[in-house]
Design a protein around this motif. Sequence first.
Motif, short mmCIF file in Angstrom:
data_model
loop_
_atom_site.label_atom_id
_atom_site.label_comp_id
_atom_site.label_asym_id
_atom_site.label_seq_id
_atom_site.Cartn_x
_atom_site.Cartn_y
_atom_site.Cartn_z
N VAL A 68 0.87 -1.17 0.00
CA VAL A 68 0.00 0.00 0.00
C VAL A 68 0.91 1.23 0.00
N THR A 69 0.76 2.08 -1.01
CA THR A 69 1.63 3.25 -1.13
C THR A 69 0.88 4.51 -0.73
N VAL A 70 1.49 5.28 0.16
CA VAL A 70 0.90 6.54 0.60
C VAL A 70 1.71 7.70 0.01
N TYR A 71 1.02 8.58 -0.72
CA TYR A 71 1.65 9.76 -1.31
C TYR A 71 1.24 10.98 -0.47
N THR A 72 2.24 11.64 0.09
CA THR A 72 1.97 12.88 0.84
C THR A 72 2.17 14.05 -0.11
N ALA A 73 1.09 14.77 -0.38
CA ALA A 73 1.14 15.88 -1.33
C ALA A 73 1.30 17.20 -0.59
N THR A 74 2.17 18.06 -1.11
CA THR A 74 2.38 19.36 -0.49
C THR A 74 2.20 20.48 -1.51
N LYS A 75 1.80 21.62 -1.00
CA LYS A 75 1.68 22.83 -1.83
C LYS A 75 2.18 24.00 -1.01
N GLY A 76 3.18 24.70 -1.52
CA GLY A 76 3.76 25.81 -0.77
C GLY A 76 4.38 25.38 0.53
N GLY A 77 4.84 24.13 0.59
CA GLY A 77 5.48 23.61 1.79
C GLY A 77 4.52 23.04 2.81
N ALA A 78 3.21 23.22 2.60
CA ALA A 78 2.22 22.68 3.54
C ALA A 78 1.56 21.45 2.95
N ILE A 79 1.13 20.54 3.82
CA ILE A 79 0.48 19.32 3.35
C ILE A 79 -0.88 19.66 2.75
N ALA A 80 -1.07 19.23 1.50
CA ALA A 80 -2.33 19.48 0.80
C ALA A 80 -3.28 18.29 0.93
N GLY A 81 -2.73 17.12 1.15
CA GLY A 81 -3.55 15.93 1.29
C GLY A 81 -2.72 14.67 1.16
#
Length: 220
Positions: A68-81
């Motif tokens: 199970v792969t978890v992708y941590t998405a960031t935008k402007g250095g903050a977690i987006a989802g």
Amino acid sequence: MKSTLLNMTAVLFGITLVASAGVGAVNMITAEPIAKAEQAAKVAALNGVLPAFDETSSEVLTIDEMPVTVYTATKGGAIAGYAVESMTKKGFGGAINMMVGFSPAGEVINVNVLKQTETPGLGTKMADKENVLLNSIQGQKLEDKKLVDGKLAVTKDGGDVDALTAATISSRAYVDAINRAWMAYKSVATGVTPTDVSSGATSAAGQTEEPAGQKGGEHE
């Protein structure tokens, strides 16, 4: 006879060598386009379950002896989802793969079914937009749902996830993959130790799930 045998051996060797070279050349030509297509499909899957993001980092977990792969998405250095590529082996037609998006607060953003071989017109509806399975969890925190032994369940099993009509097996499989995605999300986002969804034992214990027998057609 000896000369003929040597000649035949040389010819066969030459044919094999040429054929191998041809296969190698084809692989070299097609490898890059295939890799690019797979990457494009992955990006599309992530975009389908996440808000706008700049980049992602990934972590692979093993739950019920499945990756199970978890992708941590960031935008402007903050977690987006968070996007979780999950799977189940309990589908009526076999394995089901999906991408599940979670907000930083834990609400389900969207679910994209990436691969399934369920019964056309029945279990395949799990991949439709706004299907009843997705409508039962989208925009909600899963811990606020009616859980059975700490996990999501279809209404027939005591939970509150609406099942697809005449496709209970497929619906249960969908929920099984969502539960696995939820566990993986919690592990990465909150540090909760991942557990095997089917048994509740810790993943390190190496428990395996026993697929239920699937006799007859899809049914309620």
